[in-house]
Design a protein around this motif. Structure first.
Motif, short mmCIF file in Angstrom:
data_model
loop_
_atom_site.label_atom_id
_atom_site.label_comp_id
_atom_site.label_asym_id
_atom_site.label_seq_id
_atom_site.Cartn_x
_atom_site.Cartn_y
_atom_site.Cartn_z
N VAL A 1 13.61 10.49 12.50
CA VAL A 1 13.53 11.74 11.97
C VAL A 1 12.15 12.25 11.81
N ARG B 1 16.29 15.35 4.12
CA ARG B 1 16.40 16.26 3.15
C ARG B 1 16.54 15.82 1.95
N PHE C 1 19.67 25.87 11.18
CA PHE C 1 20.42 24.81 11.68
C PHE C 1 20.88 24.80 13.11
N GLN D 1 18.08 19.87 14.32
CA GLN D 1 16.96 20.56 13.76
C GLN D 1 17.26 21.43 12.56
N TYR D 2 16.62 21.05 11.58
CA TYR D 2 17.02 22.11 10.32
C TYR D 2 15.29 22.54 10.03
N ILE E 1 12.67 19.73 9.95
CA ILE E 1 13.27 18.40 9.86
C ILE E 1 14.09 18.38 11.28
N THR E 2 13.67 17.28 12.21
CA THR E 2 14.12 17.21 13.44
C THR E 2 14.82 15.77 13.68
N SER E 3 15.97 15.59 13.99
CA SER E 3 16.82 14.02 14.04
C SER E 3 17.17 13.88 15.58
N LEU F 1 19.20 13.99 9.59
CA LEU F 1 18.71 15.20 8.84
C LEU F 1 18.71 15.15 7.36
N GLU F 2 20.06 14.84 7.00
CA GLU F 2 20.49 14.69 5.59
C GLU F 2 19.83 13.56 4.75
#
Length: 500
Positions: free
Chosen positions: A161, A67, A495, A224-225, A209-211, A63-64
């Motif tokens: 991701v 991002r 999150f 998920q974000y 954003i999904t990991s 995720l990071e």
């Protein structure tokens, strides 16, 4: 008689020591077994905790990474490493476009990642079959790119991701308050009201954003974000040209007086130059009533709009020449040198490019090297004087100049120009026929030596052009202004962990 009694007593007690010994051994055995079982349980719990923690942080690292790479100024950004992976910054990512960052392990093939570790969550959010119908793009993780791919140290064990747009329907969230979460248009984030919106004018787009991470022992985690870009606050651009000043420090304005093609228009237009119906702004905005006169007829070292026949070229919200006092509409907190200087420093810290000191040739060559375009909008800063004489090109994005800005009529710009510092624009070359589409803001917050002026009063903003300068002037465009908004980091709106 006593001897016989003693013998009988001893015979009755015979075997007691053995029973006690057996009982003690049995008790010790039970305790030992309990300790072994407890130790095994604790080891299993510790192993499960390590596995759970490891897979959690592996997914979080995915995720990071995504991002961080959304930010264009990041050297490893998607824009810099794979320009076709996502739309250009400022362009909406449509529903149905899905982008995957793939992170295969040393023995895994990139092409099989989405097969080995399928993404079932997308269809849960967007209806069955949505992923099969989507436009899918893929790119490699930073761990599968140079220089990290040459390291002997393994990267985090996330597998993919996903980055995609969201809607009312996908989030099951009633945004437009019609009691039904049915809209399939992309969502945007209104930071001033801290809420989602279906309108692109509300703010930047919301991205999901999904990991997915998977460990060798089979443990998996899906996180998920929801994120959106945090825009760097700018002064409100309330006119095509804003000349900021304080009472007693009047502005100076001298546009070309023999150029019938030089217009300053507050009539809003889109990014294609088409009028935006019902939207107009002043051609020139000032902060005091005496400055209205100074801009129209001259004063403070400026000639004003001359000859009078040229005044019809300054159109916008009111009859020409449209020069208006916008001081009451402008935030009082941004009408002091210290506040505007602080704002300029914030922009400088988030700049995509910083123009070096040097001659006009050095600075124009640097501007050419940036390759700005509608799909490559940039925040460009010159912390000092900027001379773009003979730069026959058009820039895109936000330009901040803290010194004197010497422009050329053959300079074009699509977006925002801020001259905050010495607060002066002039020219040395007269030839060229480009224009500025967006808005220009000029404020004097520093003296000629670059020393900050004391609060609370701004100095006199100055725009002085030669009488014979060519060029096509300034056209207000909310479209280019919005595209030029500089971005800070992508902030996390929500999150959560997705059960599997």
């Amino acid at each position: 008689m006593k001897v016989r009694k003693t013998i009988k007593t001893r015979r009755a007690e015979a075997g007691i020591a053995l029973l006690i010994s057996i009982f003690v051994l049995l008790l010790i055995s039970v305790v030992a077994i309990a300790l072994i079982v407890s130790s095994g349980t604790e080891s299993a719990l510790a192993g499960n905790y390590r596995s759970s923690t490891g897979v959690y942080y592996a997914a979080l690292s995915g995720l990071e990474e995504a991002r961080g790479r959304l930010l264009a100024k990041n050297p490893s950004s998607f824009k810099n490493t794979d320009g076709s992976f996502l739309p250009a910054p400022g362009t909406t990512l449509p529903i149905g476009s899905v982008a995957y960052v793939l992170n295969p392990g040393p023995t895994e093939a990139t092409g099989s990642i989405l097969t080995t570790y399928p993404d079932t969550e997308y269809d849960n959010e967007f209806n069955p079959g949505a992923l099969a119908a989507a436009t899918v793009t893929t790119t490699a993780s930073v761990w599968n790119r140079s220089p990290l791919d040459s390291l002997n140290v393994p990267g985090p064990l996330y597998k993919w991701v996903r980055i995609n747009a969201v809607s009312e329907k996908s989030l099951n969230l009633d945004v437009d308050a019609d009691t039904v979460a049915d809209s399939t248009t992309p969502l945007y984030y209104d930071g001033s009201l801290s809420r989602f919106s279906n309108s692109s004018s509300a703010g930047p787009q919301v991205l999901e954003i999904t990991s997915l991470a998977a460990l060798p022992n089979g443990s998996q985690k899906l996180l998920q974000y929801l994120v959106t870009s945090s825009l760097i606050p700018l002064p409100p651009l309330l006119a095509a040209l804003t000349l900021a000043s304080s009472s007693g420090n009047g502005v100076a304005f001298s546009p070309p007086d023999s150029n019938a093609s030089y217009y300053v228009k507050g009539n809003d237009q889109d990014c294609n130059g088409n009028p935006v119906g019902g939207s107009a702004f002043p051609a020139v905005g000032v902060f005091t009533n005496p400055d209205i006169t100074a801009v129209k007829t001259g004063g403070n070292g400026g000639a004003g709009i001359q000859p009078p026949s040229m005044r019809s070229f300054y159109t916008g919200l009111s009859p020409a020449p449209d020069v208006e006092n916008i001081g009451s509409l402008f935030p009082a907190a941004l009408q002091t040198p210290s506040q505007l200087n602080a704002l300029a420093q914030t922009i400088i810290q988030s700049a995509d490019a910083v123009v070096p000191a040097g001659s006009a040739g050095t600075q124009t060559a640097f501007m050419d090297s940036l390759n700005m375009s509608p799909s490559n909008m940039m925040t460009v800063v010159r912390n000092g004087d900027l001379d773009l004489t003979h730069w026959g090109n058009t820039g895109y994005g936000l330009l901040l100049v803290t010194g004197n800005f010497t422009m050329d009529p053959d300079n074009g710009w699509r977006g925002i120009i801020l001259v905050i510092g010495k607060g002066k624009i002039n020219n040395t070359d007269d030839h060229g026929h480009r224009e500025i589409d967006g808005a220009v803001f000029v404020a004097k917050t520093r003296n000629s030596s670059g020393v900050a002026l004391p609060d609370p009063n701004l100095g006199a903003a100055t725009v002085i052009f030669s009488d014979d300068m060519e060029g096509n002037g300034i056209r207000y465009s909310s479209c280019w202004i919005q595209k030029a908004q500089p971005m800070g980091s992508y902030k996390v709106l929500s999150f959560h962990e997705i059960p599997q």
